[in-house]
Design an enzyme around this catalytic site. Structure first.
Site, PDB file in Angstrom:
ATOM      1  N   ARG A 165     -18.406  11.573 -80.091  1.00 29.52           N
ATOM      2  CA  ARG A 165     -17.641  12.673 -79.664  1.00 29.52           C
ATOM      3  C   ARG A 165     -18.069  12.825 -78.011  1.00 29.52           C
ATOM      4  NH1 ARG A 165     -17.086  18.670 -80.461  1.00 29.52           N
ATOM      5  NH2 ARG A 165     -15.250  19.336 -79.362  1.00 29.52           N
ATOM      6  N   ASN A 200     -16.060  22.031 -74.962  1.00 29.76           N
ATOM      7  CA  ASN A 200     -17.495  21.670 -75.476  1.00 29.76           C
ATOM      8  C   ASN A 200     -18.313  22.898 -75.836  1.00 29.76           C
ATOM      9  OD1 ASN A 200     -16.880  19.248 -74.416  1.00 29.76           O
ATOM     10  ND2 ASN A 200     -17.575  19.526 -72.182  1.00 29.76           N
ATOM     11  N   HIS A 235     -11.328  10.551 -85.672  1.00 28.94           N
ATOM     12  CA  HIS A 235     -11.358  11.791 -86.774  1.00 28.94           C
ATOM     13  C   HIS A 235     -11.695  11.353 -88.254  1.00 28.94           C
ATOM     14  CE1 HIS A 235      -9.991  14.894 -83.522  1.00 28.94           C
ATOM     15  NE2 HIS A 235     -11.023  14.319 -83.376  1.00 28.94           N
ATOM     16  N   THR A 236     -11.908  10.119 -88.419  1.00 29.35           N
ATOM     17  CA  THR A 236     -12.171   9.603 -89.757  1.00 29.35           C
ATOM     18  C   THR A 236     -13.483  10.015 -90.143  1.00 29.35           C
ATOM     19  OG1 THR A 236     -11.996   7.734 -91.490  1.00 29.35           O
ATOM     20  CG2 THR A 236     -12.738   7.350 -89.298  1.00 29.35           C
ATOM     21  N   HIS A 276     -16.046  12.743 -74.640  1.00 29.53           N
ATOM     22  CA  HIS A 276     -15.797  13.949 -73.866  1.00 29.53           C
ATOM     23  C   HIS A 276     -16.473  13.683 -72.483  1.00 29.53           C
ATOM     24  CE1 HIS A 276     -14.642  17.392 -76.518  1.00 29.53           C
ATOM     25  NE2 HIS A 276     -14.241  16.221 -77.174  1.00 29.53           N
ATOM     26  N   ASP A 285     -13.279   4.666 -91.878  1.00 26.61           N
ATOM     27  CA  ASP A 285     -12.283   3.742 -92.505  1.00 26.61           C
ATOM     28  C   ASP A 285     -11.022   4.425 -92.098  1.00 26.61           C
ATOM     29  OD1 ASP A 285     -11.720   6.106 -94.035  1.00 26.61           O
ATOM     30  OD2 ASP A 285     -12.983   5.360 -95.465  1.00 26.61           O
TER      31      ASP A 285
END
Length: 319
Positions: free
Chosen positions: A62, A94, A193-194, A66, A247
Protein backbone atom coordinates in the site's frame (compact mmCIF):
# COMPACT_ATOMS: atom_id res chain seq x y z
CA UNK A 1 44.48 5.67 -28.80
CA UNK A 2 42.79 4.00 -31.82
CA UNK A 3 40.14 5.59 -33.96
CA UNK A 4 36.52 5.59 -32.76
CA UNK A 5 34.29 3.71 -35.19
CA UNK A 6 30.68 2.63 -35.54
CA UNK A 7 31.35 -0.73 -33.87
CA UNK A 8 32.67 1.03 -30.77
CA UNK A 9 29.56 3.18 -30.69
CA UNK A 10 27.31 0.14 -31.02
CA UNK A 11 29.05 -1.61 -28.11
CA UNK A 12 28.67 1.47 -25.92
CA UNK A 13 24.99 1.71 -26.80
CA UNK A 14 24.41 -1.96 -25.92
CA UNK A 15 26.17 -1.58 -22.56
CA UNK A 16 24.23 1.59 -21.77
CA UNK A 17 20.95 -0.09 -22.60
CA UNK A 18 21.76 -3.04 -20.33
CA UNK A 19 22.31 -0.85 -17.29
CA UNK A 20 20.15 2.21 -17.83
CA UNK A 21 17.30 0.98 -19.99
CA UNK A 22 16.49 1.79 -23.57
CA UNK A 23 14.58 4.91 -22.52
CA UNK A 24 17.33 6.11 -20.18
CA UNK A 25 15.01 5.60 -17.23
CA UNK A 26 14.22 2.48 -15.26
CA UNK A 27 15.76 -0.97 -15.66
CA UNK A 28 15.89 -4.11 -13.48
CA UNK A 29 19.71 -4.01 -13.69
CA UNK A 30 20.15 -0.50 -12.30
CA UNK A 31 22.03 -1.65 -9.18
CA UNK A 32 23.84 -4.64 -10.70
CA UNK A 33 27.19 -2.84 -10.52
CA UNK A 34 26.70 -0.18 -7.86
CA UNK A 35 24.95 -2.37 -5.25
CA UNK A 36 24.63 -5.98 -6.43
CA UNK A 37 23.33 -7.14 -3.04
CA UNK A 38 20.50 -4.57 -2.94
CA UNK A 39 17.71 -6.91 -4.01
CA UNK A 40 18.74 -9.71 -1.66
CA UNK A 41 18.97 -7.29 1.28
CA UNK A 42 15.45 -5.97 0.68
CA UNK A 43 14.06 -9.46 0.17
CA UNK A 44 15.54 -10.74 3.42
CA UNK A 45 14.29 -7.77 5.44
CA UNK A 46 10.78 -7.96 3.96
CA UNK A 47 10.61 -11.69 4.69
CA UNK A 48 11.71 -11.12 8.29
CA UNK A 49 9.19 -8.30 8.75
CA UNK A 50 6.30 -10.40 7.41
CA UNK A 51 7.29 -13.36 9.57
CA UNK A 52 7.12 -11.00 12.53
CA UNK A 53 3.77 -9.49 11.48
CA UNK A 54 1.96 -10.82 8.42
CA UNK A 55 -0.04 -7.62 7.98
CA UNK A 56 3.06 -5.61 7.13
CA UNK A 57 3.21 -7.22 3.68
CA UNK A 58 -0.03 -5.49 2.72
CA UNK A 59 1.19 -2.30 4.38
CA UNK A 60 4.36 -2.19 2.27
CA UNK A 61 2.37 -2.83 -0.91
CA UNK A 62 0.00 0.00 0.00
CA UNK A 63 2.89 2.39 0.69
CA UNK A 64 4.13 1.96 -2.89
CA UNK A 65 0.62 2.52 -4.26
CA UNK A 66 0.00 5.67 -2.19
CA UNK A 67 3.45 6.96 -3.11
CA UNK A 68 3.05 6.51 -6.86
CA UNK A 69 -0.39 8.16 -7.03
CA UNK A 70 1.01 11.47 -5.72
CA UNK A 71 3.48 13.11 -8.11
CA UNK A 72 4.75 9.71 -9.22
CA UNK A 73 6.87 7.02 -7.53
CA UNK A 74 9.31 9.31 -5.75
CA UNK A 75 9.32 8.28 -2.09
CA UNK A 76 7.47 11.45 -1.09
CA UNK A 77 5.10 9.55 1.20
CA UNK A 78 8.03 8.69 3.48
CA UNK A 79 8.88 12.28 4.40
CA UNK A 80 8.01 13.29 7.97
CA UNK A 81 6.31 16.58 8.76
CA UNK A 82 8.55 19.21 10.34
CA UNK A 83 8.08 22.74 11.66
CA UNK A 84 8.70 24.05 8.13
CA UNK A 85 7.36 21.19 6.02
CA UNK A 86 3.99 19.49 5.61
CA UNK A 87 4.23 16.08 3.98
CA UNK A 88 1.75 13.43 2.85
CA UNK A 89 1.60 11.26 5.96
CA UNK A 90 -1.11 13.43 7.52
CA UNK A 91 -3.29 13.58 4.39
CA UNK A 92 -6.73 12.01 4.84
CA UNK A 93 -5.97 8.74 2.95
CA UNK A 94 -2.76 8.24 4.94
CA UNK A 95 -3.23 9.66 8.43
CA UNK A 96 -3.35 6.90 11.07
CA UNK A 97 -3.68 4.47 8.20
CA UNK A 98 -0.52 3.93 6.15
CA UNK A 99 2.12 1.98 8.01
CA UNK A 100 5.35 0.04 7.52
CA UNK A 101 7.63 3.05 7.82
CA UNK A 102 9.85 1.37 10.42
CA UNK A 103 10.42 -1.58 8.07
CA UNK A 104 11.51 0.84 5.33
CA UNK A 105 13.84 2.54 7.82
CA UNK A 106 15.37 -0.80 8.72
CA UNK A 107 15.88 -1.76 5.07
CA UNK A 108 17.45 1.62 4.35
CA UNK A 109 19.86 1.27 7.27
CA UNK A 110 21.03 -2.10 5.95
CA UNK A 111 21.45 -0.73 2.42
CA UNK A 112 23.38 2.32 3.63
CA UNK A 113 25.86 0.03 5.38
CA UNK A 114 26.30 -2.07 2.24
CA UNK A 115 26.20 0.67 -0.40
CA UNK A 116 26.16 4.20 1.07
CA UNK A 117 24.09 6.73 -0.83
CA UNK A 118 23.19 4.40 -3.69
CA UNK A 119 19.70 2.86 -3.33
CA UNK A 120 16.80 5.30 -3.29
CA UNK A 121 13.87 5.14 -0.91
CA UNK A 122 11.48 5.16 -3.88
CA UNK A 123 13.16 2.01 -5.22
CA UNK A 124 13.00 0.39 -1.78
CA UNK A 125 9.20 0.83 -1.86
CA UNK A 126 8.98 -0.72 -5.33
CA UNK A 127 11.12 -3.73 -4.42
CA UNK A 128 9.46 -4.25 -1.02
CA UNK A 129 6.01 -4.22 -2.65
CA UNK A 130 7.03 -6.98 -5.05
CA UNK A 131 8.73 -9.04 -2.35
CA UNK A 132 5.68 -8.73 -0.09
CA UNK A 133 3.41 -10.10 -2.81
CA UNK A 134 5.77 -12.98 -3.56
CA UNK A 135 6.26 -13.86 0.12
CA UNK A 136 2.48 -14.08 0.55
CA UNK A 137 2.01 -16.41 -2.42
CA UNK A 138 1.74 -14.07 -5.40
CA UNK A 139 3.61 -14.05 -8.68
CA UNK A 140 6.97 -12.30 -9.06
CA UNK A 141 7.93 -9.65 -11.62
CA UNK A 142 11.11 -7.80 -12.54
CA UNK A 143 11.06 -4.47 -10.73
CA UNK A 144 12.42 -1.67 -12.87
CA UNK A 145 14.80 0.47 -10.86
CA UNK A 146 16.61 3.77 -10.99
CA UNK A 147 14.08 6.07 -9.30
CA UNK A 148 15.41 8.94 -7.27
CA UNK A 149 13.81 10.54 -4.23
CA UNK A 150 11.84 13.76 -4.18
CA UNK A 151 12.78 16.68 -1.96
CA UNK A 152 9.14 17.78 -1.81
CA UNK A 153 5.72 16.30 -1.07
CA UNK A 154 2.10 17.34 -1.62
CA UNK A 155 -0.47 16.91 1.11
CA UNK A 156 -3.14 18.49 -1.10
CA UNK A 157 -2.52 16.05 -3.98
CA UNK A 158 -2.49 13.13 -1.55
CA UNK A 159 -5.96 14.24 -0.44
CA UNK A 160 -7.31 14.28 -4.00
CA UNK A 161 -5.30 11.75 -6.04
CA UNK A 162 -5.61 8.62 -3.91
CA UNK A 163 -9.00 6.89 -4.40
CA UNK A 164 -11.10 6.79 -1.25
CA UNK A 165 -12.71 3.56 0.04
CA UNK A 166 -16.08 5.21 -0.63
CA UNK A 167 -15.31 5.75 -4.33
CA UNK A 168 -17.82 4.68 -6.98
CA UNK A 169 -16.73 3.12 -10.28
CA UNK A 170 -16.57 6.39 -12.22
CA UNK A 171 -14.35 7.94 -9.55
CA UNK A 172 -12.06 4.90 -9.57
CA UNK A 173 -11.77 4.94 -13.36
CA UNK A 174 -11.01 8.67 -13.29
CA UNK A 175 -8.35 8.30 -10.56
CA UNK A 176 -6.54 5.50 -12.37
CA UNK A 177 -6.87 7.10 -15.78
CA UNK A 178 -5.25 10.27 -14.42
CA UNK A 179 -2.18 8.14 -13.67
CA UNK A 180 -2.15 6.57 -17.13
CA UNK A 181 -3.57 3.30 -15.84
CA UNK A 182 -6.19 1.35 -17.80
CA UNK A 183 -9.47 -0.25 -16.77
CA UNK A 184 -7.69 -3.61 -16.71
CA UNK A 185 -4.99 -2.13 -14.46
CA UNK A 186 -7.67 -0.75 -12.14
CA UNK A 187 -9.37 -4.11 -11.65
CA UNK A 188 -6.17 -6.13 -11.38
CA UNK A 189 -4.47 -3.73 -8.96
CA UNK A 190 -7.61 -3.59 -6.81
CA UNK A 191 -6.87 -7.25 -6.25
CA UNK A 192 -4.17 -6.11 -3.83
CA UNK A 193 -7.06 -6.14 -1.35
CA UNK A 194 -6.76 -9.91 -1.30
CA UNK A 195 -4.40 -9.26 1.64
CA UNK A 196 -4.48 -6.86 4.55
CA UNK A 197 -6.95 -5.21 6.87
CA UNK A 198 -9.16 -2.13 6.86
CA UNK A 199 -10.32 0.10 9.69
CA UNK A 200 -13.96 0.36 10.70
CA UNK A 201 -14.06 3.97 9.49
CA UNK A 202 -13.30 2.73 5.96
CA UNK A 203 -16.27 0.38 5.68
CA UNK A 204 -18.83 1.62 8.23
CA UNK A 205 -20.97 3.44 5.67
CA UNK A 206 -21.01 0.37 3.43
CA UNK A 207 -22.17 -2.14 6.02
CA UNK A 208 -25.04 0.10 7.19
CA UNK A 209 -26.06 1.88 3.97
CA UNK A 210 -25.21 -0.33 0.97
CA UNK A 211 -28.17 -2.63 1.50
CA UNK A 212 -28.60 -3.46 -2.19
CA UNK A 213 -24.98 -4.35 -2.90
CA UNK A 214 -23.91 -6.23 0.23
CA UNK A 215 -24.73 -9.72 1.44
CA UNK A 216 -26.98 -9.26 4.48
CA UNK A 217 -25.30 -11.86 6.70
CA UNK A 218 -21.89 -10.50 5.77
CA UNK A 219 -22.99 -6.99 6.77
CA UNK A 220 -24.38 -8.22 10.09
CA UNK A 221 -21.17 -10.05 10.94
CA UNK A 222 -19.18 -6.86 10.37
CA UNK A 223 -21.60 -4.69 12.33
CA UNK A 224 -20.78 -6.63 15.48
CA UNK A 225 -17.22 -5.31 15.35
CA UNK A 226 -17.99 -1.95 13.76
CA UNK A 227 -20.91 -0.15 15.44
CA UNK A 228 -22.54 2.97 13.99
CA UNK A 229 -20.24 5.07 16.15
CA UNK A 230 -17.05 4.40 18.08
CA UNK A 231 -14.44 1.66 17.68
CA UNK A 232 -13.12 3.47 14.59
CA UNK A 233 -9.84 1.56 14.62
CA UNK A 234 -11.35 -1.92 14.84
CA UNK A 235 -10.09 -3.99 11.93
CA UNK A 236 -11.60 -6.41 9.43
CA UNK A 237 -10.00 -8.58 6.76
CA UNK A 238 -10.21 -7.18 3.24
CA UNK A 239 -10.52 -10.80 2.05
CA UNK A 240 -12.62 -12.71 4.56
CA UNK A 241 -11.35 -16.12 3.36
CA UNK A 242 -7.57 -15.95 2.86
CA UNK A 243 -6.45 -12.55 4.18
CA UNK A 244 -2.79 -13.53 4.40
CA UNK A 245 -2.49 -15.28 1.04
CA UNK A 246 -2.21 -13.47 -2.29
CA UNK A 247 -4.85 -15.09 -4.49
CA UNK A 248 -8.02 -14.37 -6.46
CA UNK A 249 -10.54 -14.98 -3.66
CA UNK A 250 -10.97 -11.20 -3.41
CA UNK A 251 -12.76 -11.37 -6.77
CA UNK A 252 -14.78 -14.43 -5.77
CA UNK A 253 -16.02 -12.43 -2.78
CA UNK A 254 -17.19 -9.61 -5.05
CA UNK A 255 -19.36 -12.07 -7.00
CA UNK A 256 -21.11 -12.86 -3.69
CA UNK A 257 -21.53 -9.18 -2.69
CA UNK A 258 -18.92 -9.64 0.02
CA UNK A 259 -16.46 -6.91 -0.87
CA UNK A 260 -15.46 -5.11 2.33
CA UNK A 261 -15.13 -1.59 0.93
CA UNK A 262 -17.64 0.31 -1.18
CA UNK A 263 -14.83 0.83 -3.71
CA UNK A 264 -14.27 -2.94 -3.84
CA UNK A 265 -17.86 -3.85 -4.57
CA UNK A 266 -18.09 -1.00 -7.09
CA UNK A 267 -16.01 -3.20 -9.41
CA UNK A 268 -18.85 -5.72 -9.62
CA UNK A 269 -22.09 -3.85 -9.63
CA UNK A 270 -23.59 -4.11 -13.10
CA UNK A 271 -20.97 -2.05 -14.93
CA UNK A 272 -18.50 -2.49 -17.77
CA UNK A 273 -15.85 -3.99 -15.49
CA UNK A 274 -17.96 -6.92 -14.31
CA UNK A 275 -16.47 -9.19 -16.97
CA UNK A 276 -12.92 -8.54 -15.75
CA UNK A 277 -13.92 -9.35 -12.18
CA UNK A 278 -15.50 -12.59 -13.37
CA UNK A 279 -12.40 -13.47 -15.39
CA UNK A 280 -10.06 -13.02 -12.44
CA UNK A 281 -12.47 -14.80 -10.08
CA UNK A 282 -12.40 -17.82 -12.38
CA UNK A 283 -8.70 -17.76 -13.26
CA UNK A 284 -6.14 -17.13 -10.53
CA UNK A 285 -3.21 -17.23 -12.96
CA UNK A 286 -4.83 -14.60 -15.19
CA UNK A 287 -5.21 -12.34 -12.15
CA UNK A 288 -1.63 -12.81 -10.95
CA UNK A 289 -0.27 -12.13 -14.43
CA UNK A 290 -2.38 -8.98 -14.87
CA UNK A 291 -1.46 -7.79 -11.38
CA UNK A 292 2.27 -8.12 -12.10
CA UNK A 293 1.89 -6.18 -15.35
CA UNK A 294 -0.13 -3.52 -13.57
CA UNK A 295 2.50 -3.13 -10.85
CA UNK A 296 5.25 -2.62 -13.43
CA UNK A 297 3.16 0.03 -15.15
CA UNK A 298 2.23 1.75 -11.89
CA UNK A 299 5.86 1.72 -10.77
CA UNK A 300 6.76 3.70 -13.87
CA UNK A 301 4.51 6.68 -13.05
CA UNK A 302 6.61 9.86 -13.37
CA UNK A 303 9.84 8.62 -11.77
CA UNK A 304 12.64 11.04 -10.98
CA UNK A 305 15.77 9.87 -12.80
CA UNK A 306 19.26 11.00 -13.71
CA UNK A 307 20.11 14.17 -11.81
CA UNK A 308 16.53 14.82 -10.68
CA UNK A 309 15.82 14.67 -6.97
CA UNK A 310 18.33 12.88 -4.75
CA UNK A 311 19.06 9.59 -3.05
CA UNK A 312 18.01 10.20 0.53
CA UNK A 313 20.29 8.92 3.27
CA UNK A 314 17.33 8.89 5.67
CA UNK A 315 13.99 8.14 3.99
CA UNK A 316 12.14 10.39 6.44
CA UNK A 317 13.93 13.62 5.52
CA UNK A 318 15.73 15.32 2.65
CA UNK A 319 19.52 15.29 2.71
Amino acid sequence: MGSFNSLDLLIIMIVATAFFGADGKLTPKHYSKTCPQALSIVEAEVAAAIENETRVGASLLRLHFHDCFVNGCDGSILLDDTANFVGEKTAAPNNNSVRGFEVVDHIKTKLEKACPGVVSCADILAIAARDSVVHLGGRSWKVRLGRRDSTTASRSLANTSIPAPTSNISRLISSFSAQGLSLKNLVALSGSHTIGLARCTSFRARIYNDTNTIDASFARSLQRNCPTSGNDDNLADLDLQTPTHFDNLYFKNLLKKKGLLHSDQALFNGTSVDSLVERYANNNEAFLKAFAKGMIKMGNISPLTGSQGEVRINCRKVN
